[in-house]
Write an enzyme that holds these catalytic residues in place. Structure first.
Site, short mmCIF file in Angstrom:
data_model
loop_
_atom_site.label_atom_id
_atom_site.label_comp_id
_atom_site.label_asym_id
_atom_site.label_seq_id
_atom_site.Cartn_x
_atom_site.Cartn_y
_atom_site.Cartn_z
CB CYS A 120 -0.84 -0.03 1.22
SG CYS A 120 -2.28 -1.45 1.19
CG HIS A 264 -2.93 3.41 2.30
ND1 HIS A 264 -3.58 3.14 1.13
CD2 HIS A 264 -2.91 2.55 3.15
CE1 HIS A 264 -4.03 2.06 1.29
NE2 HIS A 264 -3.46 1.20 2.67
CG ASN A 294 -6.87 -0.61 1.72
OD1 ASN A 294 -5.95 -0.17 0.74
ND2 ASN A 294 -6.07 -0.83 2.81
#
Length: 339
Positions: A120, A264, A294
């Site tokens: 990520c 993020h 996500n």
């Protein structure tokens, strides 16, 4: 130790683009398998929906869509690119690099293309790399453009019965074109740090050279994505404030000078709690996570593109990007936005 790298003068983001697959998956879809309600998911994560790739779509397909939009935003052509860097932890194949498929589809045959994987935090690692490569002019003296992409198809590696992971993740891609801007705009600097002692917090066990895929690994579910959520949360709560403070200190930017914070999009509920500890009194925090979940390495460029296209980034605004992911890796980027 975080490696902070000041950016070359006059180098910045020329354009952004993003792509979300057409299929929208609401929270209600997870109840029968994961045993959780739509209300529980939204309360725990801040997510209301996510997008899943169609059966024919892979990470490179999403990346190409985002790349085309980024090139159009930048007023650039595929032939202008010297570098294509794709951040992904869900590549089309173990090899060759997903970036090779992207280069082929774009027709950017003069560009070098390769992948990076910091999960990520991947887009920040790719941006760090792309900025360094684009800073050096070509042999002909002309500036060189870098296309930096984050793309993920997490729907293919999720255990839909695991309530700790399945409701969190979605598919998508985001991209940015990096190249020359006016001297008082653009990238200020980037930072990267990895703590490999925490590598077990996030990962997919099977499919690599240590644990090759087999009937046994599939039966055990070792090909699914797993995450120790509580430990990851503690890492973010501890390391994100330190990373933000370190970046501001390294590049001489005061906390009150930051106009936008683009993190993020891991978990909206967690981020809303953590943001208060960052000490950024004037910064607007961009959290479109409720709309797409996500999306791994795609989440930072997705959020940046959404802010850009909505006209929320004014000329001269200071923008702070931050990504964190498996490894564990933390990445930051400070830039002064230019129109």
């Amino acid at each position: 130790m975080t490696v902070h790298t000041p950016a070359a003068g006059g180098l910045g983001i020329l354009g952004t683009g993003s792509y979300l697959p057409e299929r929208v998956v609401p929270n209600e879809a997870f109840g029968p398998l994961a045993g959780v309600s739509a209300e529980w998911i939204e309360r725990k994560t801040g997510i209301r929906q996510r997008h899943y790739a169609a059966d024919h779509e892979a990470a490179s397909d999403l990346a190409v869509e985002a790349a085309v939009r980024a090139l159009d935003s930048a007023g650039a052509e595929a032939a202008d690119l010297a570098w294509i860097i794709v951040a992904t932890s869900t590549p089309d194949h173990p090899q060759p690099a997903t970036a090779a498929f992207v280069q082929h589809r774009l027709g950017a045959h003069g560009a070098a293309a390769f992948d990076v994987n910091a999960v990520c935090a991947g887009f920040l690692a790719a941006l760090h790399t792309g900025a360094a490569l684009a800073a050096a002019p070509g042999l002909d003296g002309r500036p060189r453009l870098a296309l930096v992409i984050g793309t993920e198809v997490y729907s293919r590696i999720l255990d839909l019965g695991d309530r700790r992971t399945a409701p969190l993740f979605g598919d998508g891609a985001g991209a940015a074109v990096v190249g020359p801007v006016r001297a008082d705009r653009g990238l200020i600097g980037t930072g990267l740090r990895t703590d490999g002692r925490l590598h077990e917090l996030i990962g997919v066990t099977a499919g690599g050279s240590r644990v090759p895929a087999s009937e046994k690994t599939v039966a055990r579910g070792d090909h699914f994505f797993r995450m120790r959520g509580r430990d990851v949360r503690e890492y973010v709560e501890r390391e994100l404030p330190a990373a933000v403070a370190g970046a501001l200190d390294a590049f001489g930017v005061r906390t009150e000078e930051v106009d936008h914070f683009v993190p993020h999009q891991a978990n909206g509920a967690m981020l809303r709690e953590v943001v208060g500890s960052l000490g950024l009194p004037a910064a607007r925090c961009h959290l479109p996570v409720e709309l797409h979940g996500n999306t791994g390495s795609a989440s930072v460029p997705l959020a940046l593109d959404a802010a850009h296209r909505a006209g929320e980034l004014a000329d001269g605004d200071v923008v702070l990007l931050a990504g964190f992911g498996g490894g564990m890796t933390m990445g930051t980027c400070l830039l002064r936005w230019g129109t």
